[in-house]
Enzyme design. Structure first.
Site, mmCIF file in Angstrom:
data_model
loop_
_atom_site.group_PDB
_atom_site.id
_atom_site.type_symbol
_atom_site.label_atom_id
_atom_site.label_comp_id
_atom_site.label_asym_id
_atom_site.label_seq_id
_atom_site.Cartn_x
_atom_site.Cartn_y
_atom_site.Cartn_z
ATOM 1 C CD1 TRP A 219 -3.101 1.297 0.710
ATOM 2 C CD2 TRP A 219 -1.558 2.547 1.754
ATOM 3 N NE1 TRP A 219 -3.621 2.569 0.877
ATOM 4 C CE2 TRP A 219 -2.702 3.357 1.516
ATOM 5 C CE3 TRP A 219 -0.456 3.116 2.396
ATOM 6 C CZ2 TRP A 219 -2.760 4.691 1.898
ATOM 7 C CZ3 TRP A 219 -0.513 4.456 2.775
ATOM 8 C CH2 TRP A 219 -1.664 5.226 2.517
ATOM 9 C CE1 TYR A 223 -1.993 8.288 -0.725
ATOM 10 C CE2 TYR A 223 0.167 9.010 0.008
ATOM 11 C CZ TYR A 223 -1.180 9.255 -0.178
ATOM 12 O OH TYR A 223 -1.709 10.483 0.166
ATOM 13 C CG ASP A 239 -7.214 2.523 -0.124
ATOM 14 O OD1 ASP A 239 -6.420 3.267 0.447
ATOM 15 O OD2 ASP A 239 -8.430 2.769 -0.245
#
Length: 281
Positions: A219, A223, A239
């Protein structure tokens, strides 16, 4: 057009740090401090953007202190506001699935290391809680700046500074041990040049470097790739909000199901991610 500048401004406003950023969605303006290395020295100043939606343009302001690095600053600002996205490709692919998010772009970053710090501090907590932790880091460790902009008086600490912060000092800010380790490891990697977090950095090697850091999972890596590396196909399959919007949260393997569902949006899955976040509001 279409470019939903309101969604960009709200995104940045929700995460704005006192002393570092000013965002006024009603006025269509945002400003912040910026520090960058240029020819062996550090330049510090203020950059600002004022949207002119009726004319389909944005007016950029750059303080004189940053003028020696003007081309680089302009490139950073275009990435920050995602001005180079081409809706000719985006909208036909995404508009049917996200009709309420037409024109939503991927918010960028002026400083990849700063974005990495914010991503780590934002792991598994709310946006407001992450903002509070980042503010606590900024106040004692940020670099003071004298500027003509009221309310902008501090630059984000650079990697060398964060690498030297004692773990106990980070703990006193409310940062748990796993994130302390991740922050220091990220800072050391960036400071040493092992890891570069900017558009154009080698994608696979950078993702592998991020995932090799303690406390950095898929994640966080995706990101950072989405917002700092400007990888348009980044997709944080883990997510929770994305999984909920896609209706796969209750699947036995929701990340795997989200990954499968996302294939229809390649190579623009970063834009689908942001539109999913937008749709969930």
């Amino acid at each position: 057009p279409p470019l939903d500048h309101d969604s960009l401004l709200r995104f940045f406003q929700q995460r704005a740090l006192a002393g570092l950023e000013l965002v006024d969605p009603a006025a269509g303006t945002m400003a912040r401090t910026l520090a960058l290395r240029h020819r062996g020295s550090t330049l510090r100043g203020v950059v600002a953007a004022r949207w002119q939606p009726a004319h389909h343009r944005v007016e950029l302001h750059i303080s004189a202190a940053l003028a020696p690095a003007l081309p680089g600053v302009l490139a950073r600002m275009r990435a920050w506001l995602d001005l180079d996205a081409d809706p000719t490709y985006l909208e036909p692919l995404l508009a049917a699935d996200f009709p309420e998010a037409i024109g939503v772009r991927v918010p960028g970053s002026l400083d990849g290391f700063e974005l990495g710090v914010r991503a780590i501090l934002g792991q598994q907590i709310t946006v407001q809680a992450a903002r509070t932790l980042t503010q606590r880091l900024l106040e004692p460790w940020g670099t003071p700046l004298e500027s003509a902009w009221p309310g902008l008086q501090r630059c984000f600490p650079d990697a060398a500074t964060v690498a030297r912060i004692p773990p106990d000092a980070l703990g006193a800010l409310g940062i748990v041990k796993s994130r302390q380790q991740a922050l220091i490891a990220l800072a050391r990697a960036v400071d040493s040049g092992t890891l570069a977090l900017h558009p154009g950095a080698p994608l696979e090697g950078t993702l592998q470097g991020l995932l090799a850091l303690p406390g950095v999972g898929p994640w966080t890596a995706h990101y950072i790739a989405m917002r700092a590396l400007r990888w348009p196909d980044a997709f944080p399959a883990g997510d929770v909000v994305v999984q909920q919007v896609l209706g796969v949260r209750d699947e036995p393997h929701p990340a795997r199901a989200a990954e499968a569902r996302s294939q229809a949006w390649r190579p623009w899955r970063a834009y689908a991610t942001v539109r999913a976040w937008h749709s969930a509001k």
